[in-house]
Write a protein that holds these residues in place. Structure first.
Motif, mmCIF file in Angstrom:
data_model
loop_
_atom_site.group_PDB
_atom_site.id
_atom_site.type_symbol
_atom_site.label_atom_id
_atom_site.label_comp_id
_atom_site.label_asym_id
_atom_site.label_seq_id
_atom_site.Cartn_x
_atom_site.Cartn_y
_atom_site.Cartn_z
ATOM 1 N N ALA A 238 0.830 -1.200 0.000
ATOM 2 C CA ALA A 238 0.000 0.000 0.000
ATOM 3 C C ALA A 238 0.866 1.251 0.000
ATOM 4 C CB ALA A 238 -0.938 -0.004 1.211
ATOM 5 N N GLU A 239 1.952 1.228 0.776
ATOM 6 C CA GLU A 239 2.862 2.388 0.792
ATOM 7 C C GLU A 239 3.511 2.571 -0.573
ATOM 8 O OE1 GLU A 239 5.534 1.580 4.006
ATOM 9 O OE2 GLU A 239 4.072 2.138 5.544
ATOM 10 N N GLU A 240 3.911 1.466 -1.185
ATOM 11 C CA GLU A 240 4.525 1.539 -2.519
ATOM 12 C C GLU A 240 3.512 2.065 -3.532
ATOM 13 O OE1 GLU A 240 7.091 1.568 -5.561
ATOM 14 O OE2 GLU A 240 7.620 1.249 -3.461
ATOM 15 N N GLU A 241 2.273 1.572 -3.455
ATOM 16 C CA GLU A 241 1.221 2.044 -4.361
ATOM 17 C C GLU A 241 0.946 3.528 -4.121
ATOM 18 O OE1 GLU A 241 -1.571 1.571 -7.451
ATOM 19 O OE2 GLU A 241 0.108 0.344 -6.811
ATOM 20 N N THR A 242 0.961 3.940 -2.852
ATOM 21 C CA THR A 242 0.750 5.355 -2.524
ATOM 22 C C THR A 242 1.857 6.198 -3.128
ATOM 23 O OG1 THR A 242 -0.374 4.765 -0.475
ATOM 24 C CG2 THR A 242 0.511 6.998 -0.620
ATOM 25 N N ARG A 243 3.109 5.739 -3.009
ATOM 26 C CA ARG A 243 4.233 6.476 -3.616
ATOM 27 C C ARG A 243 4.073 6.534 -5.135
ATOM 28 N NH1 ARG A 243 7.166 3.935 0.525
ATOM 29 N NH2 ARG A 243 7.673 2.155 -0.752
ATOM 30 N N ARG A 244 3.686 5.409 -5.727
ATOM 31 C CA ARG A 244 3.518 5.357 -7.179
ATOM 32 C C ARG A 244 2.395 6.302 -7.627
ATOM 33 N NH1 ARG A 244 0.880 2.732 -11.203
ATOM 34 N NH2 ARG A 244 -0.561 1.632 -9.851
ATOM 35 N N LEU A 245 1.286 6.282 -6.910
ATOM 36 C CA LEU A 245 0.173 7.172 -7.251
ATOM 37 C C LEU A 245 0.556 8.632 -7.049
ATOM 38 C CD1 LEU A 245 -2.859 5.194 -5.778
ATOM 39 C CD2 LEU A 245 -2.308 5.546 -8.187
ATOM 40 N N ALA A 246 1.323 8.925 -6.003
ATOM 41 C CA ALA A 246 1.773 10.305 -5.771
ATOM 42 C C ALA A 246 2.671 10.753 -6.921
ATOM 43 C CB ALA A 246 2.504 10.408 -4.440
ATOM 44 N N GLN A 247 3.530 9.858 -7.394
ATOM 45 C CA GLN A 247 4.413 10.198 -8.513
ATOM 46 C C GLN A 247 3.579 10.459 -9.776
ATOM 47 O OE1 GLN A 247 7.206 7.110 -9.464
ATOM 48 N NE2 GLN A 247 8.153 8.260 -11.116
ATOM 49 N N ILE A 248 2.594 9.603 -10.023
ATOM 50 C CA ILE A 248 1.724 9.805 -11.192
ATOM 51 C C ILE A 248 0.987 11.130 -11.057
ATOM 52 C CG2 ILE A 248 -0.358 8.939 -12.346
ATOM 53 C CD1 ILE A 248 0.674 6.088 -11.696
ATOM 54 N N TRP A 249 0.506 11.426 -9.849
ATOM 55 C CA TRP A 249 -0.207 12.692 -9.614
ATOM 56 C C TRP A 249 0.693 13.880 -9.932
ATOM 57 C CZ3 TRP A 249 -5.130 13.852 -8.891
ATOM 58 C CH2 TRP A 249 -5.446 15.139 -8.459
ATOM 59 N N GLU A 250 1.950 13.816 -9.460
ATOM 60 C CA GLU A 250 2.901 14.906 -9.737
ATOM 61 C C GLU A 250 3.125 15.053 -11.238
ATOM 62 O OE1 GLU A 250 6.523 14.326 -7.556
ATOM 63 O OE2 GLU A 250 5.472 14.256 -5.630
ATOM 64 N N GLU A 251 3.266 13.930 -11.928
ATOM 65 C CA GLU A 251 3.453 13.993 -13.378
ATOM 66 C C GLU A 251 2.234 14.606 -14.062
ATOM 67 O OE1 GLU A 251 4.646 10.230 -15.029
ATOM 68 O OE2 GLU A 251 6.256 9.989 -13.555
ATOM 69 N N LEU A 252 1.053 14.282 -13.565
ATOM 70 C CA LEU A 252 -0.158 14.875 -14.132
ATOM 71 C C LEU A 252 -0.197 16.381 -13.904
ATOM 72 C CD1 LEU A 252 -3.032 12.384 -13.244
ATOM 73 C CD2 LEU A 252 -2.329 13.111 -15.515
ATOM 74 N N GLU A 253 0.230 16.804 -12.722
ATOM 75 C CA GLU A 253 0.200 18.223 -12.384
ATOM 76 C C GLU A 253 1.115 19.040 -13.296
ATOM 77 O OE1 GLU A 253 -1.700 19.943 -10.101
ATOM 78 O OE2 GLU A 253 -2.791 18.054 -9.967
ATOM 79 N N VAL A 254 2.260 18.481 -13.647
ATOM 80 C CA VAL A 254 3.221 19.245 -14.457
ATOM 81 C C VAL A 254 3.119 18.912 -15.939
ATOM 82 C CG1 VAL A 254 4.851 19.488 -12.556
ATOM 83 C CG2 VAL A 254 5.085 17.557 -14.116
ATOM 84 N N LEU A 255 2.164 18.053 -16.280
ATOM 85 C CA LEU A 255 2.022 17.632 -17.674
ATOM 86 C C LEU A 255 1.689 18.832 -18.559
ATOM 87 C CD1 LEU A 255 1.856 15.214 -19.629
ATOM 88 C CD2 LEU A 255 -0.585 15.220 -19.215
ATOM 89 N N THR A 256 2.441 18.996 -19.601
ATOM 90 C CA THR A 256 2.157 20.037 -20.592
ATOM 91 C C THR A 256 1.964 19.356 -21.937
ATOM 92 O OG1 THR A 256 4.509 20.346 -21.046
ATOM 93 C CG2 THR A 256 3.513 21.797 -19.407
ATOM 94 N N ASP A 257 1.195 19.991 -22.752
ATOM 95 C CA ASP A 257 0.917 19.453 -24.077
ATOM 96 C C ASP A 257 2.176 19.599 -24.934
ATOM 97 O OD1 ASP A 257 -0.077 18.659 -26.468
ATOM 98 O OD2 ASP A 257 -1.702 20.115 -26.548
ATOM 99 N N PRO A 258 2.727 18.501 -25.429
ATOM 100 C CA PRO A 258 3.957 18.595 -26.226
ATOM 101 C C PRO A 258 3.741 19.329 -27.549
ATOM 102 C CG PRO A 258 3.138 16.335 -26.213
ATOM 103 C CD PRO A 258 2.288 17.124 -25.256
ATOM 104 N N MET A 259 2.511 19.406 -28.007
ATOM 105 C CA MET A 259 2.231 20.072 -29.280
ATOM 106 C C MET A 259 1.509 21.399 -29.051
ATOM 107 S SD MET A 259 1.264 16.873 -31.711
ATOM 108 C CE MET A 259 1.485 17.855 -33.172
#
Length: 156
Positions: free
Chosen positions: A56-77
């Motif tokens: 669960a802790e590993e999944e929480t870390r993984r989800l937090a990382q995905i969340w961070e990536e979503l937050e900074v996601l910019t459209d490449p085009m």
């Protein structure tokens, strides 16, 4: 004196005490075995809980990382999209202008067509009137010529 009391019952009293001690030992051993089994199962459950907590802790870390990536996601085009959107806006303005020009020219065309048709009808009417006048004139001249011919040649 206890032995004497037991000895009055004979060997069976001693046997009874030995049985009680044996029963107590067996009961204690059984109790201890059950306690050990309970403790062993408790440890197994604890290990499984710890494993699930770790996952669960590993999944929480993984989800937090995905969340961070979503937050900074910019459209490449993003730039290309912005350019195309600007071009669409420009074309829309041109289309609006051309549409207005088309409507104006259509109106002018309809007015010119209507004027043309009116003039064509007027020409047709005038031509018809002219033809009638020419026919009437020819008839009148023929009549006059016949009258003059009769005057010149009264025998006819």
């Amino acid at each position: 004196m206890k032995n004497q009391g037991n000895s009055s019952h004979g060997d069976s009293g001693r046997l009874s005490t030995d049985n009680e001690e044996e029963f107590t030992k067996v009961a204690m051993a059984s109790f201890q075995a059950r306690e050990e089994e309970i403790e062993r199962r408790k440890m197994e459950v604890r290990e499984r809980v710890e494993m699930q907590l770790g996952r669960a802790e590993e999944e929480t870390r993984r989800l937090a990382q995905i969340w961070e990536e979503l937050e900074v996601l910019t459209d490449p085009m993003r730039k290309e999209v912005a350019i195309v959107r600007k071009r669409i806006d420009m074309v829309n303005r041109d289309l609006k202008s051309l549409g207005q020009s088309c409507q104006k020219k259509e109106k002018e065309y309809k007015e010119a067509l209507e004027a043309f048709n009116e003039k064509s009808n007027e020409k047709a009417h005038l031509t018809s009137t002219l033809m009638e006048m020419v026919n009437d004139s020819e008839k009148m001249r023929m009549k006059k010529l016949e009258e003059l011919s009769k005057i010149l040649d009264p025998t006819n």
